[in-house]
Design a protein around this motif. Structure first.
Motif, PDB file in Angstrom:
ATOM      1  N   ILE A  86       0.894  -1.081  -0.023  1.00  0.00           N
ATOM      2  CA  ILE A  86      -0.029   0.027   0.264  1.00  0.00           C
ATOM      3  C   ILE A  86       0.805   1.158  -0.253  1.00  0.00           C
ATOM      4  O   ILE A  86       0.667   2.247  -0.832  1.00  0.00           O
ATOM      5  N   GLN A  87       1.919   1.202   0.780  1.00  0.00           N
ATOM      6  CA  GLN A  87       2.936   2.340   0.993  1.00  0.00           C
ATOM      7  C   GLN A  87       3.387   2.516  -0.507  1.00  0.00           C
ATOM      8  O   GLN A  87       3.943   3.502  -0.964  1.00  0.00           O
ATOM      9  N   ARG A  88       3.801   1.486  -1.152  1.00  0.00           N
ATOM     10  CA  ARG A  88       4.479   1.422  -2.605  1.00  0.00           C
ATOM     11  C   ARG A  88       3.495   2.171  -3.513  1.00  0.00           C
ATOM     12  O   ARG A  88       3.923   3.145  -4.393  1.00  0.00           O
ATOM     13  N   ALA A  89       2.326   1.772  -3.352  1.00  0.00           N
ATOM     14  CA  ALA A  89       1.087   2.438  -4.403  1.00  0.00           C
ATOM     15  C   ALA A  89       1.188   3.954  -3.981  1.00  0.00           C
ATOM     16  O   ALA A  89       0.722   4.720  -5.162  1.00  0.00           O
ATOM     17  N   LEU A  90       1.252   4.217  -2.950  1.00  0.00           N
ATOM     18  CA  LEU A  90       1.065   5.813  -2.325  1.00  0.00           C
ATOM     19  C   LEU A  90       2.385   6.513  -3.010  1.00  0.00           C
ATOM     20  O   LEU A  90       2.132   7.481  -3.671  1.00  0.00           O
ATOM     21  N   LEU A  91       3.640   5.804  -2.899  1.00  0.00           N
ATOM     22  CA  LEU A  91       4.764   6.476  -3.501  1.00  0.00           C
ATOM     23  C   LEU A  91       4.653   6.723  -4.834  1.00  0.00           C
ATOM     24  O   LEU A  91       5.272   7.644  -5.644  1.00  0.00           O
TER      25      LEU A  91
END
Length: 333
Positions: A86-91
């Motif tokens: 999820i954090q990767r998708a945000l970045l």
């Protein structure tokens, strides 16, 4: 593991003429979440609050390693198994917001991301789900209790070394089914999760915090955004609850200063008492034979310092050795 996602609009865009809506922009904010029933509930709650304030939201469901792998958490990477994708998708810019259960969010900051809001906390109690006994003291010796948490396991064994504490994975509904099938005599779960899913009728006993301190951040949600995203930050500002934010900051900084992770047998409970911030912390051995505890109080304006103080006092008692040992836990399955 590459993240997989499918975009899903679950809320009808608001047609209210809100002054803030035009100022914040007209395109929906894309909110990333895991696909479990509990994660969807949390995301939908945040989306509903934002819509009420005039910001349209679109959910993006993202599968994480913790969702697709049924092995014990310490065997599939431990920290961040529910959050990294999820954090990767945000970045990457595929989403604009991410809703996390804060007990699952690693305390180490991710460059380029920030926690923009921590809404008011739900109950942070653990609860007993059982059909054989009214509370944990009444469970017969040798009863098999299911939990996927080293923290719960250690505290259970500290009080009741005659219980068989076994690992369990799966969502809340799966765990309740395993209990009904007789695979376990009892479960220990988070009260907040059961209540959010409307499953509170399964609660047998709310475990006192004097018996079992909760996980760091338990019962609290965190909404993460890209650092510098003014639109998202402005939209989320009304959702932040200052007292919860201070309490969670104290807990998370204690855990970070200890050098421990989400899977360590560490409990914490921070709250406001008499206009000050009080933090109780505990570190245990995995087998429950050793328990180190601390209680500290400080100014409400200094939650980070209070967390660090609690960690230092626990470390002076020998917490580092217990935490180091927990990084190679015995198989809980």
């Amino acid at each position: 593991m590459p993240a997989t996602s499918n975009r899903e609009s679950i809320l009808v865009p608001s047609h209210d003429a809100s002054p803030s809506a035009g100022a914040l922009g007209t395109s929906p904010l894309r909110l990333g979440t895991r696909g479990s029933a509990l994660a969807r509930w949390q995301a939908q709650w945040v989306a509903a609050q934002l819509q009420r304030l005039g910001t349209d939201v679109q959910l993006v469901i993202i599968s994480t390693q913790g969702d697709v792998n049924s092995q014990p958490l310490d065997q599939i990477g431990g920290q961040g198994v529910f959050t990294k994708e999820i954090q990767r998708a945000l970045l990457d810019g595929r989403i604009d917001l991410a809703v996390h259960s804060l007990k699952d969010l690693p305390t180490q900051p991710v460059p380029g991301l920030m926690l923009a809001a921590i809404p008011e906390r739900e109950s942070n109690h653990d609860v007993l789900v059982c059909r054989r006994a009214a509370d944990l003291e009444a469970l017969p010796p040798g009863s098999r209790v299911g939990t996927g948490s080293n923290r719960r396991r250690a505290q259970l064994l500290f009080h009741r070394h005659d219980l068989i504490v076994s690992g369990i994975r799966g969502n809340v509904e799966t765990r309740l089914r395993k209990l009904a099938e007789g695979q376990f005599d009892a479960l220990v779960l988070a009260e907040a999760g059961l209540r959010r899913l409307g499953l509170q009728e399964h609660i047998t006993w709310v475990v006192p915090r004097s018996w079992m301190l909760p996980a760091v951040g338990q019962g609290a949600l965190g909404v993460e955004i890209r650092d510098g995203d003014r639109r998202a930050q402005q939209a989320l500002a009304p959702l932040n609850h200052s007292d919860t934010n201070a309490a969670v900051q104290a807990e998370r900084n204690m855990l970070r200063a200890l050098g421990a992770g989400c899977l360590a047998p560490v409990g914490a409970w921070a709250r406001i008492e008499h206009d000050s911030l009080r933090l109780d912390g505990v570190v245990l051995s995995l087998d429950g034979t050793c328990r180190l505890a601390v209680s500290v109080t400080g100014p409400l304006s200094e939650p980070v310092e209070l967390g660090v103080l609690a960690a230092r006092r626990l470390t002076s008692q020998g917490a580092a050795d217990l935490i180091q040992f927990s990084r190679n836990p015995s198989d809980l399955s």
